[in-house]
Write an enzyme that holds these catalytic residues in place. Structure first.
Site, PDB file in Angstrom:
ATOM      1  N   ASN A  53       2.977 -12.267   3.801  1.00  0.00           N
ATOM      2  CA  ASN A  53       4.258 -11.403   3.517  1.00  0.00           C
ATOM      3  C   ASN A  53       4.095 -11.363   1.945  1.00  0.00           C
ATOM      4  O   ASN A  53       4.263 -12.324   1.158  1.00  0.00           O
ATOM      5  CB  ASN A  53       5.329 -12.210   3.673  1.00  0.00           C
ATOM      6  N   LYS A  76       6.103  -9.656   0.133  1.00  0.00           N
ATOM      7  CA  LYS A  76       7.332  -9.529  -0.410  1.00  0.00           C
ATOM      8  C   LYS A  76       7.499  -8.408  -1.492  1.00  0.00           C
ATOM      9  O   LYS A  76       6.440  -7.522  -1.404  1.00  0.00           O
ATOM     10  CB  LYS A  76       7.970 -10.684  -1.023  1.00  0.00           C
ATOM     11  N   HIS A 116      13.379 -11.777   8.424  1.00  0.00           N
ATOM     12  CA  HIS A 116      13.017 -12.778   7.340  1.00  0.00           C
ATOM     13  C   HIS A 116      14.487 -13.176   6.741  1.00  0.00           C
ATOM     14  O   HIS A 116      15.295 -12.541   6.541  1.00  0.00           O
ATOM     15  CB  HIS A 116      12.159 -12.144   6.329  1.00  0.00           C
ATOM     16  N   GLU A 129      15.198 -13.697   3.797  1.00  0.00           N
ATOM     17  CA  GLU A 129      15.521 -12.894   2.593  1.00  0.00           C
ATOM     18  C   GLU A 129      16.317 -11.472   3.101  1.00  0.00           C
ATOM     19  O   GLU A 129      17.117 -11.184   2.566  1.00  0.00           O
ATOM     20  CB  GLU A 129      14.553 -12.554   1.766  1.00  0.00           C
ATOM     21  N   GLU A 154      10.600 -20.356  10.495  1.00  0.00           N
ATOM     22  CA  GLU A 154      10.386 -20.374   8.755  1.00  0.00           C
ATOM     23  C   GLU A 154      11.728 -21.295   8.196  1.00  0.00           C
ATOM     24  O   GLU A 154      12.790 -20.748   8.092  1.00  0.00           O
ATOM     25  CB  GLU A 154      10.441 -18.973   7.995  1.00  0.00           C
ATOM     26  N   GLY A 193       9.083 -20.683  -0.257  1.00  0.00           N
ATOM     27  CA  GLY A 193       8.948 -20.453  -1.831  1.00  0.00           C
ATOM     28  C   GLY A 193       9.184 -21.868  -2.414  1.00  0.00           C
ATOM     29  O   GLY A 193       9.397 -21.818  -3.735  1.00  0.00           O
ATOM     30  N   SER A 219       5.871 -22.310   2.476  1.00  0.00           N
ATOM     31  CA  SER A 219       4.849 -23.063   1.675  1.00  0.00           C
ATOM     32  C   SER A 219       3.655 -23.342   2.276  1.00  0.00           C
ATOM     33  O   SER A 219       3.204 -24.270   1.933  1.00  0.00           O
ATOM     34  CB  SER A 219       5.746 -24.285   1.163  1.00  0.00           C
TER      35      SER A 219
HETATM   36  P1  PGA Z   1       5.932 -18.946   1.113  1.00  0.00           P
HETATM   37  O1  PGA Z   1       6.886 -17.648   1.867  1.00  0.00           O
HETATM   38  O2  PGA Z   1       4.873 -19.012   1.785  1.00  0.00           O
HETATM   39  O3  PGA Z   1       5.917 -18.340  -0.277  1.00  0.00           O
HETATM   40  O4  PGA Z   1       7.036 -20.058   1.314  1.00  0.00           O
HETATM   41  C1  PGA Z   1       6.856 -17.812   3.198  1.00  0.00           C
HETATM   42  C2  PGA Z   1       7.678 -16.496   3.543  1.00  0.00           C
HETATM   43  O5  PGA Z   1       8.677 -16.241   2.981  1.00  0.00           O
HETATM   44  O6  PGA Z   1       7.356 -16.164   4.893  1.00  0.00           O
END
Ligand code: PGA
Length: 310
Positions: A11, A13, A101, A103, A179, A185, A225
């Site tokens: 992803n 983003k 997701h 977000e 997740e 993140g 992460s």
């Molecule tokens: P990250 O993001 O690996 O940077 O923690 C994962 C995600 O948002 O799908």
């Protein structure tokens, strides 16, 4: 019962530019991937650039790596300013879409129902769907993790079960991504046992609602992460059927995560594969520094092996 195909997705983003993605595509095109990696029937992988760049990426990227969108609406077309449809994603060459997701849920206020509607529309359009669920830190600390996950899951299942298809057709293109919001993140990854515990609980829940066959075949992948240092341990857990990579997918290590996350091949095989890939990889530090990403360190295959065990 069919073996669950281990899948690695990314992803990106809202990151990247034409130049950045061009570099990344060229690196992937050059990487000496094992023939099973990227084989849709064995070990699928996909990357998800911002939708604006999907067509460019698809046209330039090797064909054994699929491309996905990060969101789409539940209508095919119409007066929905700013939205894109599943049909449009397909039209520009996407095979996958990420939906639900955190977000999208928190920043863009998407409800469980919105996500259920999007999931079924995307499936009906012929996209493969990565449907995300996850609990926040306070939900975990107040022991409501499963309650939250099961609520999010139920909305997806309710919509999928309403599709006029047999169970296998309904579920074959749907991947659930666990997740944990507190891991996204943050650099704070779930411990492999923590991930395994939740994945097993999700699978049991799917079994209770949809039957054993669906539970045994549905893929449940972990995101939050994930990086080169933890991918292998997570990948070895029984109910972790894939990895979903955010931040690390923009760094050189993503190619190694793709390669390393296949299950059951043993450290030794991976070590040998990595040695080849590392030799072939050549990521310019200018690419990394442009986006404030860590500048690539000289890789050491020995270092990788000691980092992950055995
Ligand atoms: P990250 O993001 O690996 O940077 O923690 C994962 C995600 O948002 O799908």
């Amino acid at each position: 019962m069919a073996r669950r195909k281990f899948i690695v997705g990314t992803n990106f983003k809202m990151n990247g530019s034409r130049a950045f993605l061009q570099d990344l595509v060229e690196n992937l095109n050059r990487a000496d991937l094992d023939s099973n990696v990227g084989n849709e029937e064995v070990h699928p992988i996909f990357i998800s650039p911002p939708s604006l760049y999907i067509e460019h990426v698809r046209q330039n990227l090797r064909k054994d790596i699929a491309v996905g969108g990060q969101n789409c609406f539940w209508k095919s077309s119409g007066a929905f300013t700013g939205e894109i449809s599943a049909e449009m994603l397909k039209d520009v060459g996407a095979d996958y879409v990420i939906l639900g997701h955190t977000e999208r849920r928190t920043l863009f206020k998407e409800s469980d129902t919105d996500i259920g509607l999007k999931v079924v529309h995307a499936l009906q359009t012929g996209l493969k769907v990565i449907a995300c669920i996850g609990e926040t830190l306070s939900e975990r600390e107040s022991n409501t993790t499963l309650q939250v996950l099961f609520r999010q899951l139920q909305a997806i299942i309710d919509h999928v079960q309403n599709l006029d298809l047999n169970q296998e057709e309904k579920w074959k293109d749907l991947v659930i991504a666990y997740e944990p919001v507190w891991a996204i993140g943050t650099g704070r990854v779930a411990a492999p046992e923590q991930a395994q515990e939740v994945h097993a609980a999700i699978r049991r829940r799917v079994g209770e609602i949809c039957g054993l066959e669906v539970a045994e075949t549905v893929r449940i992948i972990y995101g939050g992460s994930v990086n080169l240092g933890n991918a292998l341990q997570l990948a070895r857990e029984r109910d972790v059927d894939g990895l979903f990579v955010g931040g690390a997918s923009l760094r050189p290590e993503f190619v190694q995560i793709y390669m390393g996350a296949g299950r059951g091949e043993g450290y030794r095989t991976w070590y040998l594969l990595f040695k080849d890939i590392l030799r072939n990889l050549d990521i310019p530090s200018s690419t990394a520094s442009m986006f404030n990403l860590p500048v690539p360190r000289p890789h050491s295959a020995e270092g990788f092996v000691s980092q992950v065990g055995p």
